[in-house]
Design an enzyme around this catalytic site. Sequence first.
Site, PDB file in Angstrom:
ATOM      1  N   GLU A 135       0.827  -1.208   0.000  1.00  9.31           N
ATOM      2  CA  GLU A 135       0.000   0.000   0.000  1.00  9.31           C
ATOM      3  C   GLU A 135       0.858   1.254   0.000  1.00  9.31           C
ATOM      4  O   GLU A 135       0.581   2.222  -0.698  1.00  9.31           O
ATOM      5  CB  GLU A 135      -0.932   0.014   1.223  1.00  9.31           C
ATOM      6  CG  GLU A 135      -1.992  -1.078   1.221  1.00  9.31           C
ATOM      7  CD  GLU A 135      -3.120  -0.824   0.222  1.00  9.31           C
ATOM      8  OE1 GLU A 135      -3.138   0.252  -0.385  1.00  9.31           O
ATOM      9  OE2 GLU A 135      -3.970  -1.715   0.059  1.00  9.31           O
ATOM     10  N   GLU A 353     -18.866  -4.860  -3.344  1.00  5.95           N
ATOM     11  CA  GLU A 353     -17.544  -5.460  -3.181  1.00  5.95           C
ATOM     12  C   GLU A 353     -17.506  -6.928  -3.617  1.00  5.95           C
ATOM     13  O   GLU A 353     -16.560  -7.368  -4.236  1.00  5.95           O
ATOM     14  CB  GLU A 353     -17.108  -5.347  -1.715  1.00  5.95           C
ATOM     15  CG  GLU A 353     -15.685  -5.770  -1.436  1.00  5.95           C
ATOM     16  CD  GLU A 353     -14.646  -4.805  -2.016  1.00  5.95           C
ATOM     17  OE1 GLU A 353     -15.023  -3.797  -2.625  1.00  5.95           O
ATOM     18  OE2 GLU A 353     -13.443  -5.081  -1.864  1.00  5.95           O
ATOM     19  N   GLU A 374     -12.128   0.901 -10.381  1.00  7.85           N
ATOM     20  CA  GLU A 374     -11.813  -0.088 -11.432  1.00  7.85           C
ATOM     21  C   GLU A 374     -12.749  -0.044 -12.645  1.00  7.85           C
ATOM     22  O   GLU A 374     -12.302  -0.194 -13.780  1.00  7.85           O
ATOM     23  CB  GLU A 374     -11.765  -1.509 -10.852  1.00  7.85           C
ATOM     24  CG  GLU A 374     -10.497  -1.828 -10.056  1.00  7.85           C
ATOM     25  CD  GLU A 374     -10.459  -1.170  -8.677  1.00  7.85           C
ATOM     26  OE1 GLU A 374     -11.531  -0.705  -8.217  1.00  7.85           O
ATOM     27  OE2 GLU A 374      -9.370  -1.115  -8.075  1.00  7.85           O
TER      28      GLU A 374
END
Length: 556
Positions: A135, A353, A374
């Site tokens: 991350e 999700e 996305e």
Amino acid sequence: MARCLYLLWFLFFWFLLCSSTLLKITATEDLSIKKGILKERVRKMFYHAYDNYMAHAFPHDELKPISKTFTDSLSELGNLKLEHLPGNYKGSALTLIESLSSLLILGNNTEFERAVLWLSDNLIFDVDARVNLFECNIRVLGGLGSALVIRQSYIAEDLGRRFLLAFDTPSGVPYAWINLKYGVMENETTETSTSGCGSLILEMGALSRLTGDSRYEASALRALRMIWSMRSPLNLMGTTLDVVSGDWIEHSSGIGAGVDSFYEYLLKAYILFGNEEFWNMFKSAYIAVQKYFRHGPWYHESDMRTGKATYWQLTSLQAFWPGLQILVGDVAAANSSHREFFHVWEKYGVLPERYLLDMGMLHPTERYYPLRPELAESTFYLYQATKDPWYLDVGETIIESLNRYTKVDGGFASIRDVTTMQLEDHQHSFFLSETCKYLYLLFDDSFLANQNYIFTTEGHLLPVRSRWHARLPETYVSTNLTSLKNKHQQYHQESAMTQQICPATNLAQKLESVCHVPDARIDHRCKVNYDCGIDSITCRDRSCSLAGYCGLWSHH
Ligand SMILES: *[C@@H]1O[C@H](CO)[C@@H](O)[C@H](O)[C@H]1NC(C)=O
Ligand SMILES: *[C@@H]1O[C@H](CO)[C@@H](O)[C@H](O)[C@H]1NC(C)=O
Ligand SMILES: *[C@@H]1O[C@H](CO)[C@@H](O)[C@H](O)[C@H]1NC(C)=O
Ligand SMILES: *[C@@H]1O[C@H](CO)[C@@H](O)[C@H](O)[C@H]1NC(C)=O
């Protein structure tokens, strides 16, 4: 009267003659007007998010848009159990770092310069905070690295040097976690994910090319080669592995969480560094994905050892895949998957999700939408490749949903549950680095006109330069897997999925749901209870009925 009629006929034919050309002009004009309007709406969204962050959260990490406060979330990213949180960490201006490349694309060079100047003067990485290497790499090193290419600034190098300590393992695969001040902590977990250790090469490679210090690229490449050498004979990867023993822990994998950017970085590393080695890895991996995970336009998970389907689930992270397929040139496959993802978006208003494909229903706990980029990302790539105006309509739908459901006075909030549209007080930094950026580029790609760029998995820009297409440094010794195996035979970890740990029902605890439904048989017919796995809603063992159907029959 007759003269009048002649005139009418004349006008009619004149109209017929011109209308075809006229229509064409109007269509193109309409399109550019439409793009102009939508681009301005995205610009407003970005500044609504950015200005609120600067007003209420900067220099902390992320904005809480509902309460108009902040969260120092860098040490919480990927830390599902919220362990080892630092005591006196005051944030690293994460959202500002993530906004740098978007400011450039929006043409705000003044604000970009101002931000870089502030970061060079104030950013300190010598802090006692345990962060997730992956991350921190994609968000902080990527964000700063992208700025470094454009404006000399050596803050990125200080961070890169701290990362190097994570790579000191028997396998060369880095630990998933590192304390920025003290390095790897005692008793640190040795489990990492495929994407966690296999998608570092773009940022660390770029840092090496920029600083002339090959250690960053060498470390990332050594780790990448190591995990590639651990692929199965089917060319499949698992999802998690042990960095000390070099063993797989979770053997089931797909194209979503824990693996996604591994594939992405193989192809993008080939584009950025021009080395055939990356292309050969990518080609084999891509073919294996299409062979073992794809089911029509959907992708399920499979066991890397057998290639057999394990979990039939759609996760929102998978929506990046059509964008990657565009870079490979697989337009038709990208188009059909993207359409299915968009239908799910239309059904719920945003992308949930996790969706259970085999049951045609939402996952019981993972119903959130944290402003993920996305679908917008894939829409941008598909429009670039096809120029089909339908993708502009998709972008418009995404913009409308975001404004209707997630916009609040103090920024943009995540959605906790797509069935109720209940909000959560968190504006993730990737909303600025990716979601807004890809939507903007869908309607205005002029920034990309004069220079080729690739986007990192966090949406940061790296220019493709021919002088980076030199041979990679040859200084790495690859790890001997066989001798490593002999040395660490005593280690054996079981994944949470294998152990079938059930999900926490309390979302506030942020525990990852690992309750899945192993589904070896598509038709749900079974011979023994073991064939049926566990039920994803109740988490009870399913059993096999006399007639050979799986279900929650009571055991007697
Ligand atoms: C750049 O961003 C700042 C901060 O949001 C804003 O005040 C300024 O108007 C922007 N400039 C341009 C040219 O958009
Ligand atoms: C590390 O683990 C060992 C064994 O579980 C334990 O005895 C030791 O106290 C731990 N050390 C730290 C710093 O947590
Ligand atoms: C994408 O799919 C739609 C619907 O199946 C089709 O009409 C369209 O031509 C496709 N576009 C491309 C570029 O394959
Ligand atoms: C790896 O180690 C094993 C056992 O220690 C040895 O037999 C083998 O030759 C080594 N392989 C390489 C490529 O060095």
